[in-house]
Design a protein around this motif. Structure first.
Motif, PDB file in Angstrom:
ATOM      1  N   SER A 208      51.688  51.241  65.263  1.00 29.91           N
ATOM      2  CA  SER A 208      51.278  50.596  64.012  1.00 29.91           C
ATOM      3  C   SER A 208      50.935  51.634  62.951  1.00 29.91           C
ATOM      4  N   ALA A 209      50.425  52.798  63.390  1.00 24.67           N
ATOM      5  CA  ALA A 209      50.159  53.885  62.443  1.00 24.67           C
ATOM      6  C   ALA A 209      51.471  54.405  61.860  1.00 24.67           C
ATOM      7  N   ALA A 210      52.485  54.571  62.718  1.00 28.00           N
ATOM      8  CA  ALA A 210      53.793  55.026  62.225  1.00 28.00           C
ATOM      9  C   ALA A 210      54.384  54.020  61.248  1.00 28.00           C
ATOM     10  N   TYR A 211      54.267  52.729  61.558  1.00 30.29           N
ATOM     11  CA  TYR A 211      54.789  51.684  60.673  1.00 30.29           C
ATOM     12  C   TYR A 211      54.029  51.682  59.348  1.00 30.29           C
ATOM     13  N   ALA A 212      52.712  51.868  59.399  1.00 32.42           N
ATOM     14  CA  ALA A 212      51.909  51.879  58.173  1.00 32.42           C
ATOM     15  C   ALA A 212      52.284  53.065  57.284  1.00 32.42           C
ATOM     16  N   PHE A 213      52.461  54.232  57.890  1.00 31.37           N
ATOM     17  CA  PHE A 213      52.897  55.398  57.110  1.00 31.37           C
ATOM     18  C   PHE A 213      54.277  55.154  56.503  1.00 31.37           C
ATOM     19  N   LEU A 214      55.185  54.558  57.281  1.00 33.82           N
ATOM     20  CA  LEU A 214      56.522  54.264  56.775  1.00 33.82           C
ATOM     21  C   LEU A 214      56.450  53.288  55.603  1.00 33.82           C
ATOM     22  N   SER A 215      55.646  52.235  55.723  1.00 34.82           N
ATOM     23  CA  SER A 215      55.511  51.241  54.658  1.00 34.82           C
ATOM     24  C   SER A 215      54.887  51.839  53.402  1.00 34.82           C
ATOM     25  N   SER A 216      54.070  52.862  53.578  1.00 39.75           N
ATOM     26  CA  SER A 216      53.412  53.505  52.433  1.00 39.75           C
ATOM     27  C   SER A 216      54.304  54.549  51.763  1.00 39.75           C
ATOM     28  N   GLY A 217      55.469  54.813  52.341  1.00 33.39           N
ATOM     29  CA  GLY A 217      56.349  55.828  51.770  1.00 33.39           C
ATOM     30  C   GLY A 217      55.903  57.239  52.060  1.00 33.39           C
ATOM     31  N   ALA A 218      55.079  57.407  53.097  1.00 28.09           N
ATOM     32  CA  ALA A 218      54.545  58.744  53.393  1.00 28.09           C
ATOM     33  C   ALA A 218      55.452  59.557  54.300  1.00 28.09           C
ATOM     34  N   LEU A 219      56.392  58.907  54.991  1.00 30.49           N
ATOM     35  CA  LEU A 219      57.226  59.631  55.956  1.00 30.49           C
ATOM     36  C   LEU A 219      58.496  60.132  55.289  1.00 30.49           C
ATOM     37  N   GLN A 220      58.319  60.961  54.282  1.00 29.69           N
ATOM     38  CA  GLN A 220      59.449  61.586  53.607  1.00 29.69           C
ATOM     39  C   GLN A 220      59.004  62.897  52.977  1.00 29.69           C
TER      40      GLN A 220
END
Length: 402
Positions: A208-220
């Motif tokens: 869920s942490a990975a999904y939250a970071f992805l949804s926030s646009g942080a994983l780029q």
């Protein structure tokens, strides 16, 4: 008045199945000293006197109930009783000669007054603890991107030897909170008789942490050539990439390149017996950089990476990972088709020889275990099982070492 001595054996704390916990104190003894003055009818002492008060064999029993109150732990007093064994009081100075014959008569009253105040004082302290518990947030801001929700899902499960808190731990994007496309699974933590505390987290919490970071646009991340160590096999320019993509040298000779690397889907963690697996679906958009800084889109590579590793607790939380698989495919291209086999082999070599050794060096040094306020974790053991990871540990007072 002031307490000058308190003698108390270790209190007895017992889990009461289905309710909570009982606390019992026996043979508590207090020594109190103070000053006193006399004003009774025509009797007035010119100088205040002093007194010594000893209270013997105080016995206190309290039963506390643990419950769930809107996702927070709640504590209330179910039962309280107190007894005072004996009281001895000695007056000094002042008009003590008037009262000395009556001391034995009103010492019983003093004993009753002390007994009557014990349970209300305990209730007041429990009420203060309850207020503190209700102020503990169940939604915690982690950083600019994500928050953590940790409400209780039910009242504590109390047995004769332990109590268990079931919490739905889930990370959310602060900018666009939503439920992930996967659900939590039930798991059972084995009871560890020789440890004081057991804490477990499922794959769902981490994912869920990975999904939250992805949804926030942080994983780029935008990668430029000055960010790449000089020791790397290849650098971001069309001259070097032209060895793998011949048309680059013709279309965009001697130009710098830039890469936008991002997670195309949620990176997923999975736990199995002693092993942590990570699957990372990603994409890399390559662009050429014109002299004026304008970006020219070139191509997109889809990256599918998987890693496997382990973790353990020495004094710190440590770990090590290795590459299981790395696949590159051409997602789209503005410069025509080309083969990715050589690039894939080169990226795998770079990951194995450059990236993972640095990651493992950091993991080998490890990270300090989390601490509780005023306490630290000792004799800790990490267990990785199917679907969850657990830490079994003892807790030690940071100041006294007990």
């Amino acid at each position: 008045m002031r307490v000058v001595e308190c003698s108390m054996p270790d209190p007895s704390l017992v889990f009461v199945e289905g309710t909570g916990v009982s606390v019992e104190v026996s043979q508590l003894t207090l020594a109190i000293t103070g000053k006193w003055a006399t004003q009774f009818g025509i009797i007035h002492a010119n100088l205040p006197g002093s007194f010594d008060l000893a209270v013997y064999n105080i016995h206190i029993y309290t039963l506390l109930q643990l419950a769930d109150d809107a996702g927070r732990l709640s504590i209330t007093t179910v039962q309280c009783s107190a007894n005072v064994g004996d009281v001895n009081i000695q007056f000094h100075g002042g008009a003590r000669f008037f009262f000395k014959p009556f001391v034995s008569g009103f010492s019983g009253q003093i004993s009753d007054m002390i007994r009557e105040k014990i349970c209300p004082a305990i209730q007041q302290a429990i009420n203060g603890s309850e207020e503190t518990l209700q102020e503990i947030p169940v939604n915690i801001t982690v950083d600019q991107y994500i928050s953590l929700s940790i409400p209780l899902t039910s009242s504590p499960a109390v047995t004769h030897q332990s109590f268990e808190l079931d919490i739905k731990g889930e990370f959310y994007s602060r900018s666009s909170p939503s439920e992930p496309p996967f659900s939590a699974s039930v798991f059972d933590v084995p009871y560890a008789e020789n440890y004081m505390l057991s804490v477990a987290a499922s794959e769902f919490l981490v994912n869920s942490a990975a999904y939250a970071f992805l949804s926030s646009g942080a994983l780029q991340i935008n990668i430029t050539d000055d960010m790449i160590p000089k020791s790397f096999l290849i650098h971001l320019n069309t001259s070097q990439f032209g060895a793998f993509i011949p048309q680059l040298r013709t279309l965009y000779p001697n130009m710098e390149m830039q890469v936008l690397l991002y997670a195309s889907e949620t990176p997923l963690f999975s736990f199995s017996s002693g092993v942590i697996d990570i699957h990372v679906p990603a994409a890399a958009k390559f662009s050429a950089v014109k002299p004026d800084g304008t970006l020219v889109p070139l191509f997109r590579l889809d990256v599918d990476g998987s890693f496997s590793g382990s973790a353990r607790i020495d004094q710190n939380l440590t770990g090590a990972f290795q590459l299981k698989n790395l696949t590159l495919t051409l997602g789209s291209s503005e410069i025509g088709d080309f083969k990715t086999d050589t690039l894939e082999q080169m990226m795998a070599v770079m990951a194995v020889e450059s990236v993972l050794p640095k990651l493992d060096a950091a993991l080998k040094a490890g990270f300090p275990l989390p601490t509780l306020k005023g306490f630290r974790l000792i004799n800790s053991q990490l267990l990785i099982k199917n679907g969850f990871v657990a830490i079994f540990t003892d807790v030690q007072d940071s100041l006294t070492g007990l």
